[in-house]
Scaffold this motif. Structure first.
Motif, PDB file in Angstrom:
ATOM      1  N   GLU A 127      -5.075  50.571 -40.784  1.00 34.86           N
ATOM      2  CA  GLU A 127      -5.839  49.217 -40.665  1.00 34.86           C
ATOM      3  C   GLU A 127      -5.194  48.217 -41.619  1.00 34.86           C
ATOM      4  O   GLU A 127      -5.020  46.946 -41.116  1.00 34.86           O
ATOM      5  N   ASP A 128      -4.873  48.381 -42.783  1.00 34.34           N
ATOM      6  CA  ASP A 128      -4.007  47.501 -43.631  1.00 34.34           C
ATOM      7  C   ASP A 128      -2.706  47.017 -42.955  1.00 34.34           C
ATOM      8  O   ASP A 128      -2.528  45.578 -43.121  1.00 34.34           O
ATOM      9  N   ALA A 131      -3.824  44.708 -40.034  1.00 32.75           N
ATOM     10  CA  ALA A 131      -4.377  43.294 -40.604  1.00 32.75           C
ATOM     11  C   ALA A 131      -3.180  42.065 -41.116  1.00 32.75           C
ATOM     12  O   ALA A 131      -3.419  41.159 -41.244  1.00 32.75           O
ATOM     13  N   PRO A 142      -7.764  38.891 -39.369  1.00 38.66           N
ATOM     14  CA  PRO A 142      -7.726  40.247 -39.718  1.00 38.66           C
ATOM     15  C   PRO A 142      -9.602  40.684 -39.926  1.00 38.66           C
ATOM     16  O   PRO A 142      -9.704  41.850 -39.801  1.00 38.66           O
ATOM     17  N   VAL A 143     -10.587  39.996 -39.998  1.00 39.78           N
ATOM     18  CA  VAL A 143     -11.731  40.370 -40.034  1.00 39.78           C
ATOM     19  C   VAL A 143     -12.196  40.963 -38.789  1.00 39.78           C
ATOM     20  O   VAL A 143     -13.075  42.035 -38.894  1.00 39.78           O
ATOM     21  N   ARG A 146     -10.424  44.512 -38.996  1.00 40.74           N
ATOM     22  CA  ARG A 146     -11.239  45.338 -39.903  1.00 40.74           C
ATOM     23  C   ARG A 146     -12.677  45.806 -39.460  1.00 40.74           C
ATOM     24  O   ARG A 146     -13.096  46.810 -39.669  1.00 40.74           O
ATOM     25  N   ARG A 148     -15.654  45.000 -39.926  1.00 43.00           N
ATOM     26  CA  ARG A 148     -16.960  45.129 -40.519  1.00 43.00           C
ATOM     27  C   ARG A 148     -17.377  43.727 -41.090  1.00 43.00           C
ATOM     28  O   ARG A 148     -16.507  42.873 -41.560  1.00 43.00           O
ATOM     29  N   ALA A 150     -18.218  40.985 -43.680  1.00 42.99           N
ATOM     30  CA  ALA A 150     -17.330  40.686 -44.943  1.00 42.99           C
ATOM     31  C   ALA A 150     -17.977  39.516 -45.563  1.00 42.99           C
ATOM     32  O   ALA A 150     -17.836  38.603 -44.801  1.00 42.99           O
ATOM     33  N   PRO A 161     -16.163  44.217 -47.377  1.00 43.40           N
ATOM     34  CA  PRO A 161     -17.145  44.666 -46.629  1.00 43.40           C
ATOM     35  C   PRO A 161     -18.664  44.501 -47.016  1.00 43.40           C
ATOM     36  O   PRO A 161     -18.843  44.841 -48.660  1.00 43.40           O
TER      37      PRO A 161
END
Length: 293
Positions: A127-128, A131, A142-143, A146, A148, A150, A161
């Motif tokens: 995931e990193d 992103a 990026p959100v 990811r 979730r 935030a 998150p």
């Protein structure tokens, strides 16, 4: 029948900015922000058919959006450049979310492309890493990667998150589009808000510093906000032009939606702390495990 015709769609959900504070301007010209992102279950849909010849193609043209500006194409190209992958893809996008409405449709389309192709091309990036590839495509991408809800700072990419209530939302789409660049260029825009904490937000501080600039420059958005104030209170998402109000239950949201003035497009959607994209990814992984068993 082509692979795109029978493939399962990947969702690209909308987001709402539940508050937005402009804390200052950086040396590179970008503004320092605080905001809260929550997803809603209103989504664009995308289909992907991997290719072995390396070509990245759109199955359908989008009026007014050349391939060079299409964030799905740019996301696929960025992923391939970052990994050295030699595969290609045919991409079909079904647009549901309005362009330029503050719902993040283009950013969400890009994120879904990254997540889906990471899986379909067998890249197995974390995931990193995804992103990191996402950020140059746009601060909101990026959100969506990811996936979730935030609390966000920086230019919107520093994400923590959060678990929030998941109400029903009534969203109005006023005619026309709001220019984000014009809003941030407004000489009267508040650019020196003091930062707040997540606790302040949860206690009800949901100010959007772009609201006054949008009201001054876009009468239709101002009209939509005024109408929402009569049915429960309206908020602006991002720089707009979409506006929204929250309701504790679906019936109340639907009743308000049915009364919305005809000049505004309107829909209801459920707030989601977990993006529908995560559900689709989980389903894809489970299906692959079943096929290999």
């Amino acid at each position: 029948m082509t692979p795109l015709a029978h493939a399962v769609a990947w969702p690209a959900p909308a987001k709402l900015n539940l508050m937005l504070r402009v804390l200052g301007r950086r040396e590179d010209g970008y503004h320092r922000l605080q905001t809260v992102f929550q997803f809603i279950d209103r989504c664009d849909r995308l289909w992907f058919a991997p290719r072995t010849d390396g070509a990245i193609r759109r199955a359908l043209e989008i009026p007014g959006v050349p391939a060079s500006a299409d964030l799905t194409v740019r996301a696929a190209q960025a992923l391939r450049a970052a990994t050295g992958c030699r595969l290609g893809v045919d991409i079909r996008l079904e647009k549901v979310l309005p362009m330029g409405g503050g719902l993040g449709g283009g950013s969400s389309d890009a994120a879904t492309t990254l997540v889906a192709l990471n899986r379909l091309w067998g890249l197995d990036l974390g995931e990193d890493e995804l992103a990191g590839i996402a950020l140059p495509l746009g601060a909101d991408v990026p959100v969506f990667v990811r996936a979730r809800a935030a609390w966000a700072e920086g230019v919107g990419e520093e994400l923590t998150p959060v678990e929030l209530p998941q109400p029903w939302y009534l969203v109005l789409i006023p005619p026309g589009q709001v220019s984000t660049a014009a809003v941030f260029a407004d000489p009267q825009l508040t650019r020196d808000s003091l930062p707040i904490t997540l606790a302040d937000f949860l206690r009800g501080d949901r100010r959007n510093d772009c609201l006054d600039a949008v009201r001054r420059g876009y009468p239709e958005v101002a009209g939509a906000l005024a109408w929402l104030d009569e049915v429960g209170g309206g908020q602006l998402t991002g720089t707009g032009g979409c506006v929204f109000a929250s309701f504790t239950d679906q019936e109340a949201a639907l009743a308000a939606c049915e009364r919305a003035p005809e000049r505004f497009r309107a829909f209801i959607a459920r707030g989601r702390n977990r993006s529908p994209l995560l559900d689709r990814l989980t389903s894809e992984v489970a299906s692959a495990v079943e096929r290999s068993a």
